[in-house]
Scaffold this motif. Structure first.
Motif, mmCIF file in Angstrom:
data_model
loop_
_atom_site.group_PDB
_atom_site.id
_atom_site.type_symbol
_atom_site.label_atom_id
_atom_site.label_comp_id
_atom_site.label_asym_id
_atom_site.label_seq_id
_atom_site.Cartn_x
_atom_site.Cartn_y
_atom_site.Cartn_z
ATOM 1 N N GLN A 54 52.145 83.824 152.691
ATOM 2 C CA GLN A 54 52.057 84.869 153.636
ATOM 3 C C GLN A 54 52.703 84.387 154.935
ATOM 4 O O GLN A 54 52.720 85.002 156.045
ATOM 5 N N GLU A 55 53.291 83.334 155.095
ATOM 6 C CA GLU A 55 54.009 82.698 156.191
ATOM 7 C C GLU A 55 55.409 83.157 156.147
ATOM 8 O O GLU A 55 56.105 82.980 157.173
ATOM 9 N N GLU A 97 57.826 86.193 156.142
ATOM 10 C CA GLU A 97 57.916 87.569 156.838
ATOM 11 C C GLU A 97 57.369 88.882 155.774
ATOM 12 O O GLU A 97 56.508 89.484 156.078
ATOM 13 N N SER A 153 54.018 88.671 154.616
ATOM 14 C CA SER A 153 52.876 88.764 155.862
ATOM 15 C C SER A 153 52.341 90.208 155.782
ATOM 16 O O SER A 153 51.289 90.380 156.109
ATOM 17 N N ASN A 154 52.981 91.085 155.074
ATOM 18 C CA ASN A 154 52.681 92.444 155.151
ATOM 19 C C ASN A 154 51.561 92.882 153.917
ATOM 20 O O ASN A 154 52.120 92.626 152.812
ATOM 21 N N GLU A 155 50.965 93.329 154.217
ATOM 22 C CA GLU A 155 49.487 93.776 152.926
ATOM 23 C C GLU A 155 50.312 94.832 152.045
ATOM 24 O O GLU A 155 50.078 94.682 150.746
ATOM 25 N N GLY A 185 48.587 80.406 153.262
ATOM 26 C CA GLY A 185 48.685 81.077 154.539
ATOM 27 C C GLY A 185 47.839 81.990 154.834
ATOM 28 O O GLY A 185 47.687 82.665 155.903
ATOM 29 N N TRP A 186 46.898 82.407 153.619
ATOM 30 C CA TRP A 186 45.801 83.592 154.095
ATOM 31 C C TRP A 186 44.513 82.660 154.564
ATOM 32 O O TRP A 186 44.088 81.694 154.069
ATOM 33 N N THR A 227 46.344 89.112 148.056
ATOM 34 C CA THR A 227 46.557 87.658 148.354
ATOM 35 C C THR A 227 47.024 86.812 147.322
ATOM 36 O O THR A 227 47.750 86.081 147.166
#
Length: 572
Positions: free
Chosen positions: A331-332, A334, A337-339, A498-499, A536
């Protein structure tokens, strides 16, 4: 395979030619010659019988078992053994306070290991273990301080252990990992050389089972410090106290053990030698099995199951594992990083198709994270919690549209064909990697580049967040949701993504510390739904283990929640 068949045919033909030479060739034979020939054949037969007897005797004296290991162990540093290959290797050579035993009916019990007895306080928050007279393989006494040192080394934030999350039930363990209290405040203390006291942060019904797990195995401080960063990287850079001694580690080739005469229960260990051959490819493993190179083999494809089922000299074992296969996202990066982007990747997968086509019915489709073989306080978790991913799929019938919404929120091009994703994969998992590549391109319209690496490299890059998307499996250490779900708590480094989520941490903390069964079930259900609905992780299959052994192999123990054990195995 064709070459192997040709060789076998050639051998059979040669045997037929040699057998044909035993006749008279049409010539007459005198009675004396016949008697001499008979005598000669009798003597030869007696010699052959003697040889077979000698071999049998030798087999009884020197029992040897050879098995396969699918990949090179990631590390034998006991603070870093987070993968099943490393855990399997160390479990044969190092024993904890307790041990797991599996009877002939598959029932598991906790039995004494290095501790010959123990007792707990009335509230089960303080446990006292009394160590037996036992030695490490080099003759040094096993001491309570070896356990204190090992546990505190794993919980020390400077170690950055990926398995520290497995033992957060110890008093001040979570605080120590976070760095808010000193490591000396952790509730583990050697009262003397033979007495170890462990204080818990909350009652843990699975505590004694955990004492047999890899996160609570003892370590020798002198060995760790003498070897530094190379501790556990070679056979001579680690010492054991278990039934077998690690004799040789030929990287990417084999692990060799010999019986440890210093083991406290050495009389119960029948095997003199144990060899694990590291064989990545299934066809090669089964070839070794059929040729006699190994005695036990795992099987993951239906064609091989059908073939091996036909041999009555092979013993088949099927075990439903508490293990889930899943995709995970960094999730780091880009994009992830969007759900909504992550959700689109999750719901794009046809789990029924994966189970039937990719795994040919050998695995079960997964719509949750907790495997359907696990319970929460005696209740089947899946039946209680439902199928969160199925609900997500029903709410979002068009995964590509959801992906485009996510791209728009990120300010990226709304054309999925402009998106390229790197899929980190084990170099032996090509089939499922190609399925992901095809599916994400077909359903979502994105480009997926497969990035195959060896298992230790995979683990290193995962921990360093040096990836975009990857996939692997994870199995529970004990029959409680906490074993699977602690992975996603803030600060746990087993599978970094990254979560971090405060609500998830709150639910997990409350569930793990409560004695209220209804509250625990409610919290675990909500926590699982949270980590799955935010995508995640993306579970897609529950694991089933199918293996075959030669019929002379006896008493291999396969605990459901820990590694296969060979200490009571033998050759009949």
């Amino acid at each position: 395979m064709k070459k192997k068949v040709a060789v076998l045919l050639a051998m059979a033909m040669a045997a037929g030619v040699l057998s044909g030479c035993g006749g008279s060739g049409g010539k007459e034979t005198t009675a004396a010659a016949t008697e001499a020939a008979d005598a000669k054949e009798t003597t030869a037969a007696e010699k052959e019988t003697a040889k077979e007897t000698e071999k049998a005797d030798e087999g009884e004296k020197k029992q040897a078992l050879s098995v396969s290991l699918d990949a090179e162990p990631d590390s034998l540093d006991l603070a870093k053994v987070s993968d099943m290959y490393s855990t399997t290797v160390v479990s044969q050579m190092i024993e904890g306070l307790t041990a797991i035993r599996v009877d002939e009916n598959g029932a598991e019990t906790v039995e004494p290991g290095m501790a010959e007895s123990w007792e707990s306080s009335e509230d089960q928050m303080t446990w006292t273990f009394h160590l037996r007279d036992a030695k490490w393989e080099d003759g040094v006494d096993v001491k309570a301080g070896d356990f204190e040192y090992a546990i505190k080394r794993i919980l020390n934030p400077e170690t950055a252990s990926p398995i520290s999350g497995n033992i957060l039930f110890i008093k001040n363990a979570e605080e120590a990992v976070a760095g808010s209290v000193g490591i000396d405040e952790v509730g583990v203390k050697a009262l003397d050389d033979k007495t170890l006291e462990i204080q818990l942060a909350y009652p843990a019904p699975y505590f004694l089972s955990s004492c047999a797990g890899s996160s609570m195995l003892p370590m020798r401080q002198d060995i760790v410090e003498a070897n530094g960063d190379s501790y556990g990287t070679e056979a001579d850079k680690i010492v054991g106290n278990g039934p077998f001694s690690l004799k040789e580690w030929v990287h990417n080739s084999k692990i060799s053990y010999v019986k440890n005469p210093s083991y406290w229960n050495a009389d119960a260990v029948k095997l003199e030698e144990l060899t694990m051959k590291i064989i990545n490819e299934e066809t090669a493993r089964i070839g070794e099995f059929e040729n006699g190179g190994i005695d036990v083999v795992p099987v993951s494809t239906a064609e091989w199951v059908e073939k091996l089922d036909q041999n009555k000299d092979y013993v088949k074992k099927v075990v439903s594992l508490p293990r889930t296969e899943y995709l995970f996202f960094n999730q780091e990066v880009e994009l992830f990083s969007n759900e909504k982007v992550r959700q689109a990747f999750s719901i794009a997968l046809n789990r029924e198709e994966i189970a039937s086509e990719v795994y040919q019915g050998m695995q079960e489709p997964a719509y949750g994270w907790i495997p359907n073989s696990m319970q929460v306080d005696g209740v089947n978790f899946r039946e209680m919690a439902g199928e969160p991913i199925q609900e997500l799929i029903e709410e979002n019938p068009d995964p590509k549209a959801l992906l485009i919404e996510g791209l728009k929120e990120l300010g990226m091009s709304e054309d999925p064909s402009q998106v390229t994703v790197q899929l980190m994969s084990r170099n032996t998992s090509q089939d499922i990697a190609e399925y992901f590549q095809y599916t994400f391109n077909t359903v979502l319209g994105v480009n997926v580049e497969i990035d195959p690496v060896e298992w230790p490299v995979f683990q290193e890059r995962n921990r360093g967040l040096d990836y975009e998307m990857g996939f692997k499996s994870y199995g529970a250490d004990f029959d409680d949701p906490y074993s699977m779900m602690q992975l996603w708590m803030t600060g746990v480094k087993t599978v970094p993504t990254g979560w971090s989520n405060e609500e998830y941490d709150r639910l997990m903390t409350e569930a793990s510390q409560s004695l209220d069964k209804e509250l625990r079930a409610k919290d675990y259900k909500e926590a699982e739904a949270l980590v799955l609905r935010t995508a995640t992780i993306c579970p897609y299959a529950y694991s089933t283990d199918i293996s075959y052994s030669k019929n002379y192999v006896k008493n291999i123990m396969e605990p459901v929640f820990s590694s296969t054990l060979y200490k009571y195995s033998y050759i009949e």
